[in-house]
Enzyme design. Structure first.
Site, PDB file in Angstrom:
ATOM      1  N   GLY A 136     -19.167 -25.977 -21.253  1.00  0.00           N
ATOM      2  CA  GLY A 136     -17.854 -25.897 -20.598  1.00  0.00           C
ATOM      3  C   GLY A 136     -17.669 -26.884 -19.461  1.00  0.00           C
ATOM      4  N   ILE A 138     -19.654 -27.875 -17.070  1.00  0.00           N
ATOM      5  CA  ILE A 138     -20.790 -28.643 -16.534  1.00  0.00           C
ATOM      6  C   ILE A 138     -20.796 -30.027 -17.200  1.00  0.00           C
ATOM      7  CG2 ILE A 138     -23.285 -28.693 -16.190  1.00  0.00           C
ATOM      8  CD1 ILE A 138     -23.334 -25.679 -16.790  1.00  0.00           C
ATOM      9  N   LYS A 207     -24.778 -26.282 -29.614  1.00  0.00           N
ATOM     10  CA  LYS A 207     -24.842 -27.071 -28.372  1.00  0.00           C
ATOM     11  C   LYS A 207     -26.187 -27.788 -28.254  1.00  0.00           C
ATOM     12  CE  LYS A 207     -21.866 -23.659 -26.155  1.00  0.00           C
ATOM     13  NZ  LYS A 207     -21.917 -22.427 -25.359  1.00  0.00           N
TER      14      LYS A 207
END
Ligand SMILES: NC(=O)c1ccc[n+]([C@@H]2O[C@H](COP(=O)([O-])OP(=O)(O)OC[C@H]3O[C@@H](n4cnc5c(N)ncnc54)[C@H](OP(=O)(O)O)[C@@H]3O)[C@@H](O)[C@H]2O)c1
Length: 433
Positions: A136, A138, A207
Site C-alpha cells: 500500500g 509504503i 507481493k
C-alpha cells in the site's frame, strides 16, 4: 511559479475502495500535486459496474465500459483499480497497445502476468507503474528500484498482509483461537467475507513475487513461490512460542542462496520477540531489506486501505505525468544478475518448531530425538509444560538448521511412532542470523 501546466487526462477503471481514495485525495491535494509535478490531473472517464452508486464525480464521466475509458482520446493515462486478472489483463493490454502509460494497484495481475505485460510494455515503449501493488502506502518498490540500486540485496523479510498480521497479533495478545479472531476481524472489516486470499497466504505470495522480481532482476512466477497460510496456527502455538522467546508472524522471506538462486517463500514463522518485525502489530506492514552496501533497512506503514493505497497510486500518477511531460525514454523492467532460478522448497535450509502430542510416559523424547538425528537434524531446545497428568502431553522441540526435505522425512517417520498422536504442528523459525 509554473508558467506552463500540462493537462493530463486520467481514465480510471474501477472506483471502489482504492479508486474512491484516489478521487478523494486527488481533489484534496490537487494543488500540491500540480506544484510538485508541473502537471494538472483531470479525471475524464471512470469505469464502474454500478452507475447508481455515489462516487463523488459527475455522473456524465461514468461508464460501465472499460474500453470507453482506454479508447477515449482525452485519456492520456489509465489507472486500473478494478482487481482480478482476466478483465484487468485485457484493460492493461489494451492500454499498453494504445501507447498509454498504465498505473495499477493490482498485485495479482502483476504476479500472474507481469512477464507478458512488461514485454508488451517494452514493445510499445510505454511504462507500467505499480507502487500500490505491494504494501500500500509504503514506497518499497521505489526504494528497491532506485534508493537501493547500488546494492546486492542480501535478504528481504516482510510482513506484507495486514489481515494476517491483525489476526496473529490479536491471537498473541489475547490468547484467543484463530477462528474466534477471524470472526471478529470480519465484523470489524479487517478481513473480507471470503478470507481465503489473505489467510491462505496468496495475497502475500503475490507481493513476494513482485518484490523478488525487482530485487533479483528476473520475473518470479507464482509457481516459484512457496506458500502456506495461517489457518493452522493455534493459540497453543502462540503461547509456546512466547515462552520460548518468539512470536508468530506470516513472514515473506526472499533471499539468495549460495548458488545464485533465490528462496521466495511465505509461511507462518517464529521470529524472535526481540526482533523489530515482532513489534509490528495490527494491520500494519513492515519490510526489512538488507543490502550489501547499506546494511539493514526497515520500511513500515499501512499496507492497505483507501488512504495508504491512494498515496502510492497518486505518486505513480505524478511520476507518469512528469515522464510524459519531459518526453522521457521508457525504462522497462530491469533484468540483472540472477538467471531465473528459485530454490525448490525441499532444498531450503531453515530452523523448525515442532509441537507434538505424545503419550505421557518415559522414553518418548529419546525415540523422537533418534529419528531427528537419523536425518541429520539437531535439537536446540525441548520444552514440555509441567503439571500434566493427562494421558497425552504436548512436546515442543526447536531444531537447529536443517534441510526441508530431511525435516519432512523425519516428520513423516515421527508421525508413525505409536507414542505420537495428533494434532501435531510444524512451524519454521527465522532467527535472522
Ligand atoms: N483495498 C485495498 O486496500 C488495496 C490495497 C492495495 C491494492 N489493492 C488492489 O487494488 C485493486 C482494487 O481493489 P479495491 O479494494 O478498490 O476493489 P473494490 O473496492 O472491489 O473496487 C473495484 C472497482 O472496480 C469496479 N469494477 C469491477 N468490475 C468491473 C467491470 N467489469 N467493469 C467496470 N468496473 C468494474 C467496481 O465497480 P462497482 O463499484 O460498481 O462495483 C469497483 O468500483 C485490486 O487489484 C486490489 O488488489 C487494494
Amino acid at each position: 511559479m509554473i508558467l506552463f501546466m500540462r493537462k493530463l487526462g486520467i481514465g480510471m477503471v474501477g472506483c471502489g475502495v482504492v479508486g474512491g481514495g484516489v478521487l478523494a485525495h486527488l481533489t484534496r491535494n490537487r494543488d500540491l500535486l500540480q506544484e510538485r509535478s508541473g502537471v494538472d490531473f483531470e479525471v475524464v472517464r471512470v469505469a464502474v459496474r454500478d452507475l447508481q452508486k455515489a462516487r463523488g464525480i459527475e455522473a456524465s464521466k461514468l461508464t460501465t465500459s472499460w474500453r470507453e475509458v482506454v479508447e477515449d482520446p482525452q485519456v492520456n493515462l489509465v489507472v486500473e483499480m478494478m482487481g482480478g486478472t482476466t478483465l484487468a489483463r485485457e484493460v492493461a493490454e489494451a492500454t499498453l497497445k494504445a501507447g498509454k502509460p498504465l498505473v495499477t494497484a493490482n498485485k495479482a495481475l502483476l504476479a500472474e502476468c507481469g512477464e507478458e505485460l512488461f514485454a508488451l510494455a517494452e514493445r510499445n515503449k510505454v511504462p507500467i507503474y505499480f507502487e500500490a501493488s505491494v504494501a500500500g502506502g509504503i514506497p518499497i518498490l521505489k526504494a528497491l528500484r532506485e534508493g537501493l540500486r547500488a546494492n546486492h540485496i542480501l535478504g528481504i523479510h516482510g510482513i506484507i498482509n495486514g489481515t494476517c498480521n491483525y489476526i496473529l497479533s490479536r491471537m498473541a495478545d489475547e490468547g484467543k483461537s484463530y477462528e474466534e479472531i477471524l470472526l471478529d476481524a470480519k465484523r470489524l472489516g479487517y478481513a473480507e467475507a471470503d478470507e481465503s486470499l489473505d489467510v491462505d497466504g496468496i495475497d502475500a505470495a503475490h507481493k513476494a513475487a513482485i518484490l523478488a522480481s525487482l530485487a533479483y532482476g528476473f520475473w518470479v512466477r507464482m509457481d516459484q513461490v512457496y506458500v502456506e497460510g495461517i489457518r493452522k496456527v493455534s493459540a497453543l502455538d502462540m503461547c509456546f512460542a512466547k515462552k520460548l522467546g518468539y512470536t508468530i508472524k506470516l513472514l515473506a522471506t526472499i533471499q539468495p542462496n549460495s548458488e545464485r538462486a533465490v528462496e521466495v517463500r511465505v509461511h507462518p514463522t517464529l521470529i524472535p520477540s526481540t526482533h523489530v518485525l515482532a513489534s509490528v502489530s495490527g494491520a500494519y506492514n513492515a519490510i526489512a531489506v538488507e543490502g550489501d552496501v547499506v546494511g539493514n533497512t526497515l520500511f513500515y506503514g499501512r499496507g492497505a486501505g483507501p488512504d495508504a493505497t491512494a498515496s502510492a497510486v497518486l505518486s505513480d500518477m505524478a511520476e507518469a505525468g512528469i515522464a510524459l511531460d519531459a518526453g522521457c525514454v521508457y525504462r522497462g523492467f530491469e533484468r540483472h544478475s540472477f538467471n531465473g532460478q528459485t530454490v525448490p522448497m525441499a532444498e531450503v535450509r531453515t530452523r523448525y518448531y515442532f509441537r507434538l502430542t505424545v503419550l505421557n510416559k518415559p522414553g518418548v523424547l529419546a525415540r523422537v530425538a533418534a529419528l531427528f538425528g537419523a536425518h541429520d537434524l539437531g535439537i536446540s531446545s525441548v520444552f514440555q509444560p509441567e503439571d500434566h497428568d493427562e494421558e497425552t502431553v504436548p512436546l515442543v522441540i526447536l531444531l537447529d538448521y536443517g534441510k526441508e526435505s530431511s525435516m519432512r522425512k523425519a516428520y513423516d517417520e515421527i508421525m508413525k511412532l505409536d507414542v505420537v498422536q495428533t494434532p501435531c504442528q510444524m512451524i519454521r523459525v527465522e532467527d535472522f542470523s
